[in-house]
Design a protein around this motif. Structure first.
Motif, PDB file in Angstrom:
ATOM      1  N   LEU A  58     -36.795 -19.092   2.087  1.00 37.35           N
ATOM      2  CA  LEU A  58     -35.724 -19.961   2.166  1.00 37.35           C
ATOM      3  C   LEU A  58     -35.857 -21.605   2.579  1.00 37.35           C
ATOM      4  N   ALA A  59     -35.349 -22.510   2.065  1.00 36.02           N
ATOM      5  CA  ALA A  59     -35.662 -23.671   2.286  1.00 36.02           C
ATOM      6  C   ALA A  59     -35.347 -24.155   3.719  1.00 36.02           C
ATOM      7  N   ASN A  60     -34.411 -23.467   4.444  1.00 32.18           N
ATOM      8  CA  ASN A  60     -33.841 -23.741   5.777  1.00 32.18           C
ATOM      9  C   ASN A  60     -33.299 -22.205   6.171  1.00 32.18           C
ATOM     10  N   VAL A  84     -30.579 -13.973   2.546  1.00 30.04           N
ATOM     11  CA  VAL A  84     -31.134 -14.273   1.213  1.00 30.04           C
ATOM     12  C   VAL A  84     -30.035 -13.213   0.557  1.00 30.04           C
ATOM     13  N   ALA A  85     -29.519 -12.245   0.749  1.00 29.03           N
ATOM     14  CA  ALA A  85     -28.580 -11.524  -0.058  1.00 29.03           C
ATOM     15  C   ALA A  85     -27.317 -12.011  -0.344  1.00 29.03           C
ATOM     16  N   GLY A  86     -26.695 -12.644   0.869  1.00 33.52           N
ATOM     17  CA  GLY A  86     -25.578 -13.577   0.800  1.00 33.52           C
ATOM     18  C   GLY A  86     -25.567 -14.618  -0.274  1.00 33.52           C
ATOM     19  N   GLY A  99     -28.016 -24.120  -1.617  1.00 30.37           N
ATOM     20  CA  GLY A  99     -29.486 -24.356  -1.763  1.00 30.37           C
ATOM     21  C   GLY A  99     -29.518 -25.540  -1.603  1.00 30.37           C
ATOM     22  N   GLU A 100     -30.911 -26.171  -1.685  1.00 33.04           N
ATOM     23  CA  GLU A 100     -31.288 -27.558  -1.671  1.00 33.04           C
ATOM     24  C   GLU A 100     -32.476 -27.843  -2.840  1.00 33.04           C
ATOM     25  N   LYS A 101     -32.266 -28.843  -3.071  1.00 29.61           N
ATOM     26  CA  LYS A 101     -33.256 -29.212  -4.402  1.00 29.61           C
ATOM     27  C   LYS A 101     -34.832 -28.910  -3.975  1.00 29.61           C
ATOM     28  N   GLY A 102     -35.524 -28.294  -4.714  1.00 26.19           N
ATOM     29  CA  GLY A 102     -36.764 -28.026  -4.489  1.00 26.19           C
ATOM     30  C   GLY A 102     -37.614 -26.991  -5.558  1.00 26.19           C
ATOM     31  N   LEU A 121     -33.748 -24.299  -4.230  1.00 26.66           N
ATOM     32  CA  LEU A 121     -34.061 -23.112  -3.232  1.00 26.66           C
ATOM     33  C   LEU A 121     -33.218 -22.830  -2.554  1.00 26.66           C
ATOM     34  N   PRO A 122     -32.815 -21.544  -2.025  1.00 31.41           N
ATOM     35  CA  PRO A 122     -32.095 -21.087  -1.353  1.00 31.41           C
ATOM     36  C   PRO A 122     -32.057 -21.529   0.161  1.00 31.41           C
ATOM     37  N   SER A 123     -30.826 -21.921   0.681  1.00 34.92           N
ATOM     38  CA  SER A 123     -30.974 -22.388   2.123  1.00 34.92           C
ATOM     39  C   SER A 123     -29.938 -21.685   2.958  1.00 34.92           C
ATOM     40  N   ALA A 124     -30.505 -21.323   4.042  1.00 35.60           N
ATOM     41  CA  ALA A 124     -29.479 -20.601   4.882  1.00 35.60           C
ATOM     42  C   ALA A 124     -28.897 -21.409   6.097  1.00 35.60           C
TER      43      ALA A 124
END
Length: 231
Positions: A58-60, A84-86, A99-102, A121-124
């Motif tokens: 996760l990015a965050n 992550v699943a969500g 998510g965030e650029k990455g 990248l996924p971000s929570a």
């Protein structure tokens, strides 16, 4: 008949709220008529955890308050995989990216290839844990579902572009929160809606989270207030 706890799958659901301060609406879709679980019902994007969810970076991370609430009456190590699943289910079922650029390190798993190809990248960090519900006994499938509220402003892609969605949910649409109960939805979705309405203008995660706990002996409506964090 008692159902083995191993048959209860952990699941994650994402409620995206749009224009929360003016005319709030939420993203919903309709399950197929042939679905084993809740056919034809209007629901939020979501689904069961996959084995690989625990290993996706996760990015965050989730906010600390959410991590604390998720750890109560549960395995604290599940929190990462639930987030992550969500995010994965939101992407698969709606084509929207949280998510965030990455750039990914190495080759992303098959479920995440197209997500990664978009450059995210996924971000929570934007996810608020707001509800937990255990499917009652006697259902063909049982889930221990955690519901996360996300502000549409934190979605990285076009809110009206569902072209990348799979076909698991049809009639994807933004439903005015005031009109949502006119749709054919599961009972628990109606209960969650009441919590969303109460929190529509709240920007921080709740201090306590409702838990609709159905087991083989009784149904309980509890509040998760977290447990002391160690470290």
């Amino acid at each position: 008949m008692n159902i083995d706890k191993s048959q209860i799958r952990n699941a994650s659901t994402v409620i995206v709220i749009r224009d929360r301060h003016e005319n709030p609406s939420i993203l919903m879709g309709q399950r197929g008529a042939q679905a084993v679980f809740m056919p034809n019902k209007f629901v939020f994007p979501g689904g069961a955890l996959d084995v690989g969810d625990a290993h996706i970076p996760l990015a965050n991370p989730l906010p600390d308050t959410c991590l604390n609430r998720l750890a109560e009456d549960a395995d604290a190590s599940l929190a990462h995989a639930l987030a992550v699943a969500g995010i994965r289910e939101l992407w698969e079922e709606t084509g929207l990216i949280l998510g965030e650029k990455g750039a990914w390190q190495g080759t992303p798993p098959a479920d995440w290839e197209t997500f990664a190809q978009r450059g995210y990248l996924p971000s929570a960090a934007p996810m608020q844990f707001v509800f937990r519900a255990l499917t009652p006994p006697g259902r063909p499938r049982r889930f221990d579902a955690r519901f996360f509220l996300v502000d549409a402003d934190d979605v990285a892609t076009n809110l009206d572009d569902f072209d990348a969605a799979c076909d698991e949910l049809s009639h994807l649409q933004w439903v005015a929160l005031s009109d949502a109960r006119s749709f054919d939805m599961p009972f628990i979705t109606e209960v969650v809606l009441a919590e969303v309405e109460a929190r529509a203008k709240e920007l921080t995660p709740p201090e306590s989270v409702p838990f609709f706990k159905n087991n083989d002996e009784e149904s309980l409506f509890l509040r998760l207030r977290g447990r002391p964090m160690t470290g």
